[in-house]
Scaffold this motif. Sequence first.
Motif, PDB file in Angstrom:
ATOM      1  N   GLN A   2       0.723  -0.125  -2.399  1.00  0.00           N
ATOM      2  CA  GLN A   2       2.851  -0.157  -2.396  1.00  0.00           C
ATOM      3  C   GLN A   2       3.311   0.556  -1.483  1.00  0.00           C
ATOM      4  O   GLN A   2       1.868   0.717  -0.002  1.00  0.00           O
ATOM      5  N   VAL A   3       4.231  -0.145  -0.882  1.00  0.00           N
ATOM      6  CA  VAL A   3       4.881   0.489   0.565  1.00  0.00           C
ATOM      7  C   VAL A   3       6.181   1.884  -0.351  1.00  0.00           C
ATOM      8  O   VAL A   3       6.244   1.447  -1.130  1.00  0.00           O
ATOM      9  N   ILE A   4       5.272   2.642   0.373  1.00  0.00           N
ATOM     10  CA  ILE A   4       6.193   3.826   0.276  1.00  0.00           C
ATOM     11  C   ILE A   4       7.697   4.098   1.410  1.00  0.00           C
ATOM     12  O   ILE A   4       7.145   4.276   1.899  1.00  0.00           O
ATOM     13  N   VAL A   5       8.707   4.622   0.700  1.00  0.00           N
ATOM     14  CA  VAL A   5       9.350   4.688   1.622  1.00  0.00           C
ATOM     15  C   VAL A   5      10.119   6.058   1.218  1.00  0.00           C
ATOM     16  O   VAL A   5      10.634   6.069   0.205  1.00  0.00           O
ATOM     17  N   VAL A   6      10.143   6.864   2.555  1.00  0.00           N
ATOM     18  CA  VAL A   6      10.973   8.778   1.617  1.00  0.00           C
ATOM     19  C   VAL A   6      12.317   8.793   2.452  1.00  0.00           C
ATOM     20  O   VAL A   6      11.857   8.605   3.156  1.00  0.00           O
ATOM     21  N   ILE A   7      12.885   9.010   1.929  1.00  0.00           N
ATOM     22  CA  ILE A   7      15.069   9.071   2.012  1.00  0.00           C
ATOM     23  C   ILE A   7      14.943  10.746   1.671  1.00  0.00           C
ATOM     24  O   ILE A   7      14.879  11.526   1.278  1.00  0.00           O
ATOM     25  N   ALA A   8      14.662  11.478   3.040  1.00  0.00           N
ATOM     26  CA  ALA A   8      15.275  12.929   2.220  1.00  0.00           C
ATOM     27  C   ALA A   8      15.163  13.450   4.406  1.00  0.00           C
ATOM     28  O   ALA A   8      14.251  13.386   4.473  1.00  0.00           O
ATOM     29  N   ALA A   9      16.535  13.654   4.647  1.00  0.00           N
ATOM     30  CA  ALA A   9      16.350  14.792   6.020  1.00  0.00           C
ATOM     31  C   ALA A   9      15.514  15.647   6.357  1.00  0.00           C
ATOM     32  O   ALA A   9      15.561  16.508   5.044  1.00  0.00           O
ATOM     33  N   GLY A  10      14.920  15.608   7.245  1.00  0.00           N
ATOM     34  CA  GLY A  10      14.262  17.015   7.711  1.00  0.00           C
ATOM     35  C   GLY A  10      12.665  16.517   7.684  1.00  0.00           C
ATOM     36  O   GLY A  10      11.945  18.006   8.335  1.00  0.00           O
ATOM     37  N   VAL A  11      12.318  16.146   6.124  1.00  0.00           N
ATOM     38  CA  VAL A  11      10.868  15.777   6.070  1.00  0.00           C
ATOM     39  C   VAL A  11       9.822  14.614   6.933  1.00  0.00           C
ATOM     40  O   VAL A  11      10.571  13.399   7.628  1.00  0.00           O
ATOM     41  N   SER A  12       9.001  15.131   7.840  1.00  0.00           N
ATOM     42  CA  SER A  12       8.069  14.891   8.071  1.00  0.00           C
ATOM     43  C   SER A  12       7.452  13.758   8.235  1.00  0.00           C
ATOM     44  O   SER A  12       6.667  13.803   6.981  1.00  0.00           O
ATOM     45  N   LEU A  50      14.102  10.202  16.207  1.00  0.00           N
ATOM     46  CA  LEU A  50      15.842  10.134  16.487  1.00  0.00           C
ATOM     47  C   LEU A  50      16.740  10.261  15.149  1.00  0.00           C
ATOM     48  O   LEU A  50      17.891  10.352  14.554  1.00  0.00           O
ATOM     49  N   LEU A  51      16.128  10.529  14.110  1.00  0.00           N
ATOM     50  CA  LEU A  51      16.288  10.700  12.364  1.00  0.00           C
ATOM     51  C   LEU A  51      17.745  11.094  12.041  1.00  0.00           C
ATOM     52  O   LEU A  51      18.396  11.674  12.131  1.00  0.00           O
ATOM     53  N   PRO A  52      17.206  12.497  13.436  1.00  0.00           N
ATOM     54  CA  PRO A  52      18.240  13.804  12.803  1.00  0.00           C
ATOM     55  C   PRO A  52      19.417  13.502  13.886  1.00  0.00           C
ATOM     56  O   PRO A  52      20.648  13.684  12.431  1.00  0.00           O
ATOM     57  N   ARG A  77      31.985  18.281  18.720  1.00  0.00           N
ATOM     58  CA  ARG A  77      31.120  19.939  18.685  1.00  0.00           C
ATOM     59  C   ARG A  77      30.757  19.748  17.533  1.00  0.00           C
ATOM     60  O   ARG A  77      29.585  20.083  16.849  1.00  0.00           O
ATOM     61  N   GLY A  78      31.352  18.588  16.285  1.00  0.00           N
ATOM     62  CA  GLY A  78      30.970  18.875  14.853  1.00  0.00           C
ATOM     63  C   GLY A  78      29.638  17.708  14.797  1.00  0.00           C
ATOM     64  O   GLY A  78      28.786  19.074  14.401  1.00  0.00           O
ATOM     65  N   ILE A  79      29.603  16.713  15.693  1.00  0.00           N
ATOM     66  CA  ILE A  79      28.306  16.217  15.500  1.00  0.00           C
ATOM     67  C   ILE A  79      27.450  16.775  16.438  1.00  0.00           C
ATOM     68  O   ILE A  79      26.107  16.689  15.326  1.00  0.00           O
ATOM     69  N   LYS A  80      27.514  17.241  17.344  1.00  0.00           N
ATOM     70  CA  LYS A  80      26.308  18.536  17.518  1.00  0.00           C
ATOM     71  C   LYS A  80      26.149  19.245  17.005  1.00  0.00           C
ATOM     72  O   LYS A  80      25.145  19.825  16.969  1.00  0.00           O
ATOM     73  N   ALA A  81      26.936  19.840  16.290  1.00  0.00           N
ATOM     74  CA  ALA A  81      26.671  20.708  15.007  1.00  0.00           C
ATOM     75  C   ALA A  81      25.703  20.723  13.721  1.00  0.00           C
ATOM     76  O   ALA A  81      24.969  21.317  12.904  1.00  0.00           O
ATOM     77  N   GLY A  82      25.864  19.175  13.939  1.00  0.00           N
ATOM     78  CA  GLY A  82      25.677  18.750  12.852  1.00  0.00           C
ATOM     79  C   GLY A  82      24.096  18.643  13.081  1.00  0.00           C
ATOM     80  O   GLY A  82      22.755  18.416  12.491  1.00  0.00           O
ATOM     81  N   MET A  83      23.610  18.014  14.595  1.00  0.00           N
ATOM     82  CA  MET A  83      22.017  18.215  15.337  1.00  0.00           C
ATOM     83  C   MET A  83      21.707  20.482  15.142  1.00  0.00           C
ATOM     84  O   MET A  83      20.962  20.420  15.867  1.00  0.00           O
ATOM     85  N   GLY A  84      22.372  21.301  15.075  1.00  0.00           N
ATOM     86  CA  GLY A  84      22.463  22.278  15.199  1.00  0.00           C
ATOM     87  C   GLY A  84      22.690  22.939  16.488  1.00  0.00           C
ATOM     88  O   GLY A  84      21.693  23.771  17.199  1.00  0.00           O
ATOM     89  N   LYS A  85      23.371  22.167  17.424  1.00  0.00           N
ATOM     90  CA  LYS A  85      23.269  22.592  18.960  1.00  0.00           C
ATOM     91  C   LYS A  85      24.380  22.595  18.648  1.00  0.00           C
ATOM     92  O   LYS A  85      25.968  23.218  18.218  1.00  0.00           O
TER      93      LYS A  85
END
Length: 263
Positions: free
Chosen positions: A89-99, A165-167, A255-263
């Motif tokens: 089986q092939v598994i795809v995980v969609i969850a931001a920030g999970v390695s 590059l996912l974040p 600035r909004g885009i960078k804020a989404g990266m925590g920068k």
Amino acid sequence: MKTTIIGVGAMGGAIVEGLLKCPNIPPSDITISDPCEAAINRFAHTGISLTTDNATAAKDSHLVIVVVKPWLVESVLEEIRESLNLNEQVIVVIAAGVSSKDIARWLDNGNGDRPRLLLAIPNTAIAVKESMTFLVPAGATADDTQMVEGLFSQLGRCIVTEERLLPAGTTLASCGIAYAMRYVRAAVEGGVEIGFKAHDAEDIVLQTVKGAVSLLQATGEHPEAAIDKVTTPGGVTIKGLNEMEHAGFTSAVVRGIKAGMGK
């Protein structure tokens, strides 16, 4: 190809909606699972298989897509682990920030099998087959990657990229769709202020944004080159643009885009 989607909240449900719009994917090939009966029952009329049992849902599908909140990924993967055949089986995980490293550890069945795993980040426009999806192979074969890329490419644009590059992809495309909608809302409010009824202003703004996107995609022009074509010297367009810049438009977006990266 038998496909299971585990978790049909906002994003998982949007994926199901998109898949149901693909004429080459029979609803009978799709299984969805969610502990919330209301979430799955909204698809009861579609012909897809419904269950509240994640482990059962994961058993027989070639592709298993896990779409849950990041803090639920571990518990869901542990719940379905014994039902999975990691060699098949092939598994795809969609969850931001999970390695991928953590996911592989949570999927470890003790037999040394390596998951055929991909990470994916779409956005909610996947419901209308217009997502911008980022895909990262993390143990998947080249054939697996091609198969999953082919699926998500039916649901919009798909880029195979690196995990680092996912974040950035999440911020630019998944958060970005909300940023674009905020511009639409602001432009509609401006349209009302200058005299249009709200629903007319919304129609005008949506078509205008759609036209701008279509032009840039069709011509491949840099946005600034396209802007130059409609900014006549001393005209109203350049005056409007300059007022937006005086208020920090470009800076606010960056600035909004960078804020989404925590920068």
